[in-house]
Design a protein around this motif. Structure first.
Motif, PDB file in Angstrom:
ATOM      1  N   ALA A 152       0.891  -1.290   0.053  1.00 39.78           N
ATOM      2  CA  ALA A 152       0.115   0.079  -0.104  1.00 39.78           C
ATOM      3  C   ALA A 152       0.770   1.158  -0.246  1.00 39.78           C
ATOM      4  O   ALA A 152       1.824   1.332   0.747  1.00 39.78           O
ATOM      5  N   MET A 153       0.595   2.231  -0.985  1.00 39.92           N
ATOM      6  CA  MET A 153       1.257   3.456  -0.838  1.00 39.92           C
ATOM      7  C   MET A 153       0.451   4.527  -0.905  1.00 39.92           C
ATOM      8  O   MET A 153      -0.728   4.622  -1.434  1.00 39.92           O
ATOM      9  N   LEU A 154       0.848   5.734  -0.403  1.00 42.81           N
ATOM     10  CA  LEU A 154      -0.055   6.844  -0.524  1.00 42.81           C
ATOM     11  C   LEU A 154       0.237   7.404  -1.992  1.00 42.81           C
ATOM     12  O   LEU A 154       1.100   7.503  -2.650  1.00 42.81           O
ATOM     13  N   GLY A 155      -1.118   7.876  -2.664  1.00 42.16           N
ATOM     14  CA  GLY A 155      -1.198   8.222  -3.932  1.00 42.16           C
ATOM     15  C   GLY A 155      -1.346   9.819  -4.054  1.00 42.16           C
ATOM     16  O   GLY A 155      -1.400  10.551  -3.134  1.00 42.16           O
ATOM     17  N   GLU A 156      -1.518  10.055  -5.411  1.00 47.08           N
ATOM     18  CA  GLU A 156      -1.573  11.601  -5.659  1.00 47.08           C
ATOM     19  C   GLU A 156      -2.490  12.664  -5.132  1.00 47.08           C
ATOM     20  O   GLU A 156      -2.226  13.960  -4.888  1.00 47.08           O
ATOM     21  N   GLY A 157      -3.753  11.996  -4.262  1.00 43.79           N
ATOM     22  CA  GLY A 157      -4.564  12.887  -3.845  1.00 43.79           C
ATOM     23  C   GLY A 157      -4.356  13.037  -2.297  1.00 43.79           C
ATOM     24  O   GLY A 157      -5.081  13.929  -1.892  1.00 43.79           O
ATOM     25  N   THR A 158      -3.465  12.482  -1.919  1.00 47.14           N
ATOM     26  CA  THR A 158      -3.052  12.469  -0.467  1.00 47.14           C
ATOM     27  C   THR A 158      -2.975  13.948   0.110  1.00 47.14           C
ATOM     28  O   THR A 158      -2.016  14.575  -0.529  1.00 47.14           O
ATOM     29  N   LEU A 159      -3.595  14.563   1.024  1.00 47.87           N
ATOM     30  CA  LEU A 159      -3.113  15.748   1.616  1.00 47.87           C
ATOM     31  C   LEU A 159      -3.530  16.808   0.703  1.00 47.87           C
ATOM     32  O   LEU A 159      -2.806  18.051   0.794  1.00 47.87           O
ATOM     33  N   GLN A 160      -4.311  16.720  -0.191  1.00 50.47           N
ATOM     34  CA  GLN A 160      -4.496  17.934  -1.229  1.00 50.47           C
ATOM     35  C   GLN A 160      -5.008  18.997  -0.492  1.00 50.47           C
ATOM     36  O   GLN A 160      -4.762  20.111  -1.117  1.00 50.47           O
ATOM     37  N   GLU A 161      -5.959  19.016   0.447  1.00 46.74           N
ATOM     38  CA  GLU A 161      -6.443  20.219   1.174  1.00 46.74           C
ATOM     39  C   GLU A 161      -5.147  20.843   1.868  1.00 46.74           C
ATOM     40  O   GLU A 161      -5.328  22.072   1.810  1.00 46.74           O
ATOM     41  N   LEU A 162      -4.236  20.195   2.526  1.00 47.40           N
ATOM     42  CA  LEU A 162      -3.092  20.837   3.206  1.00 47.40           C
ATOM     43  C   LEU A 162      -2.429  21.399   2.223  1.00 47.40           C
ATOM     44  O   LEU A 162      -1.717  22.741   2.301  1.00 47.40           O
ATOM     45  N   ARG A 163      -1.967  20.800   1.101  1.00 50.27           N
ATOM     46  CA  ARG A 163      -1.267  21.458  -0.243  1.00 50.27           C
ATOM     47  C   ARG A 163      -1.939  22.661  -0.674  1.00 50.27           C
ATOM     48  O   ARG A 163      -1.033  23.605  -0.628  1.00 50.27           O
ATOM     49  N   THR A 164      -2.936  22.958  -0.669  1.00 51.73           N
ATOM     50  CA  THR A 164      -3.840  23.869  -1.264  1.00 51.73           C
ATOM     51  C   THR A 164      -3.814  25.019  -0.455  1.00 51.73           C
ATOM     52  O   THR A 164      -3.118  26.253  -0.580  1.00 51.73           O
ATOM     53  N   ALA A 165      -3.768  24.697   1.112  1.00 46.72           N
ATOM     54  CA  ALA A 165      -3.926  25.787   1.835  1.00 46.72           C
ATOM     55  C   ALA A 165      -2.567  26.494   2.176  1.00 46.72           C
ATOM     56  O   ALA A 165      -2.167  27.753   2.336  1.00 46.72           O
ATOM     57  N   LEU A 166      -1.722  25.719   2.366  1.00 42.14           N
ATOM     58  CA  LEU A 166      -0.220  26.223   2.513  1.00 42.14           C
ATOM     59  C   LEU A 166       0.338  26.875   1.242  1.00 42.14           C
ATOM     60  O   LEU A 166       1.044  27.868   1.637  1.00 42.14           O
ATOM     61  N   MET A 167       0.283  26.238  -0.127  1.00 41.97           N
ATOM     62  CA  MET A 167       0.633  27.090  -1.114  1.00 41.97           C
ATOM     63  C   MET A 167      -0.075  28.537  -1.219  1.00 41.97           C
ATOM     64  O   MET A 167       0.547  29.353  -1.436  1.00 41.97           O
ATOM     65  N   ALA A 168      -1.481  28.499  -1.001  1.00 45.33           N
ATOM     66  CA  ALA A 168      -1.894  29.674  -1.105  1.00 45.33           C
ATOM     67  C   ALA A 168      -1.628  30.848  -0.080  1.00 45.33           C
ATOM     68  O   ALA A 168      -1.569  31.946  -0.624  1.00 45.33           O
ATOM     69  N   ALA A 169      -1.455  30.220   1.087  1.00 45.24           N
ATOM     70  CA  ALA A 169      -1.198  31.074   2.164  1.00 45.24           C
ATOM     71  C   ALA A 169       0.378  31.739   1.898  1.00 45.24           C
ATOM     72  O   ALA A 169       0.368  32.685   2.220  1.00 45.24           O
ATOM     73  N   GLU A 170       1.397  30.958   1.439  1.00 43.57           N
ATOM     74  CA  GLU A 170       2.550  31.215   1.437  1.00 43.57           C
ATOM     75  C   GLU A 170       2.642  32.350  -0.051  1.00 43.57           C
ATOM     76  O   GLU A 170       3.598  33.112   0.159  1.00 43.57           O
ATOM     77  N   ILE A 171       1.966  32.067  -0.878  1.00 40.78           N
ATOM     78  CA  ILE A 171       2.055  33.049  -2.018  1.00 40.78           C
ATOM     79  C   ILE A 171       1.262  34.163  -1.646  1.00 40.78           C
ATOM     80  O   ILE A 171       2.023  35.420  -1.951  1.00 40.78           O
ATOM     81  N   GLU A 172       0.394  34.121  -0.797  1.00 39.29           N
ATOM     82  CA  GLU A 172      -0.282  35.450  -0.351  1.00 39.29           C
ATOM     83  C   GLU A 172       0.619  36.416   0.752  1.00 39.29           C
ATOM     84  O   GLU A 172       0.737  37.528   0.597  1.00 39.29           O
TER      85      GLU A 172
END
Length: 305
Positions: A152-172
């Motif tokens: 079993a492995m972690l796939g591409e949808g893992t922690l998509q919410e965290l990725r979105t929030a951190l990316m948006a905050a860092e850019i802003e």
């Protein structure tokens, strides 16, 4: 997905250090490892075979070993389970079973003799491999002919919410961004890699597990406790600015709170789980028919329509 050494995607020493740090209190944060270990080992119930000698790669705290024993029943009729983990602290933590042994080893450099094992398992660990193809080749070589590989492995949808929030905050806040959450493989990637590694009859499937949290800080605390914090090469080595982290928490709530039936005021964290099933080649295994060798034509099946 093979990555040249000079382009290593992950810092393997950081992965090892994170796991060493997490080992002591892992029992407080291992819920995902436990849940997926149960789902992974359940698949052995459908295989009418005995697997006397098995290997668990990336064993963490021994969740697979515990899951293999359900009451008096040992799934797969495994007589001996050998566990390994890149973290010496994790390997030591896992070494508590009557029928198991453990040692520290890197998934990319397995000190295993060819054709040693009847079964190889791996639970939520191989997503940290830089040379995943190479690791899969070594796993296939370690299996006896007609041996089974389950992972079993972690796939591409893992922690998509965290990725979105951190990316948006860092850019802003900081007018730029750095890698915060690991990139993960896709189902299509892994199916091809199993074939390239020489496995027979590969099957790849996926499911989503959504965990509810009161806030982003509890989620990040759990990830640290699991030893699953960032180890991407090129990531920022300093602490995240407080204002950036607070803004990320706000964005997470704004975009995702209350979704996936997680409850009012709570946020979801998605874990995309990809399961791999494949066999070491053997001459007696069923093989696909050669093109043109079918004994029944489509006309016979479909009629003249």
């Amino acid at each position: 997905m093979a990555t040249p050494p000079h382009m290593a995607l992950f810092e393997r020493h950081a992965v090892r250090l994170h796991r060493n740090r997490a080992a002591a209190l892992l029992d407080d944060h291992d819920f995902l490892f436990v849940e997926v270990a149960d789902r992974l080992t359940e698949r052995l119930d459908d295989v009418k075979r005995d697997f006397p000698l098995a290997l668990d790669i990336g064993c963490h705290g021994g969740e697979v070993a515990r899951s293999l024993t359900q009451g008096d029943h040992r799934r797969g009729n495994i007589e001996t389970l050998i566990q390994c983990d890149p973290s010496p602290a994790m390997a030591q933590k896992a070494a508590n079973g009557e029928h198991s042994l453990s040692f520290a080893a890197d998934e990319e450099f397995l000190p295993i003799k060819p054709e040693s094992f009847d079964l190889v398992l791996s639970n939520l660990s191989l997503h940290w491999a830089n040379d995943l193809t190479g690791a899969l080749v070594q796993i296939r070589q370690s299996l006896k002919p007609d041996g089974l590989f389950l992972a079993a492995m972690l796939g591409e949808g893992t922690l998509q919410e965290l990725r979105t929030a951190l990316m948006a905050a860092e850019i802003e806040i900081e007018m730029g961004m750095s890698p915060r959450v690991s990139p993960y493989a896709t189902v299509q990637d892994l199916g091809g890699l199993l074939q390239r590694a020489g496995f027979a009859m590969p099957v790849v499937d996926t499911e989503t597990i959504t965990v509810s949290y009161p806030d982003i800080f509890k989620l990040m605390h759990d990830l640290r406790g699991m030893g699953e914090t960032g180890a991407v090469s090129g990531r920022r080595k300093t602490f995240t600015r407080k204002d950036t982290l607070m803004r990320a928490a706000e964005i997470y709530v704004e975009k995702f709170a209350g979704q996936d039936d997680c409850g009012e005021g709570r946020i979801p964290a998605t874990f995309d789980i990809i399961y791999l099933t494949a066999w070491s080649p053997h001459p007696d295994q069923q093989k696909p028919l050669q093109p043109g060798s079918a004994q029944t034509s489509l006309t016979q099946v479909l009629g003249d329509a």
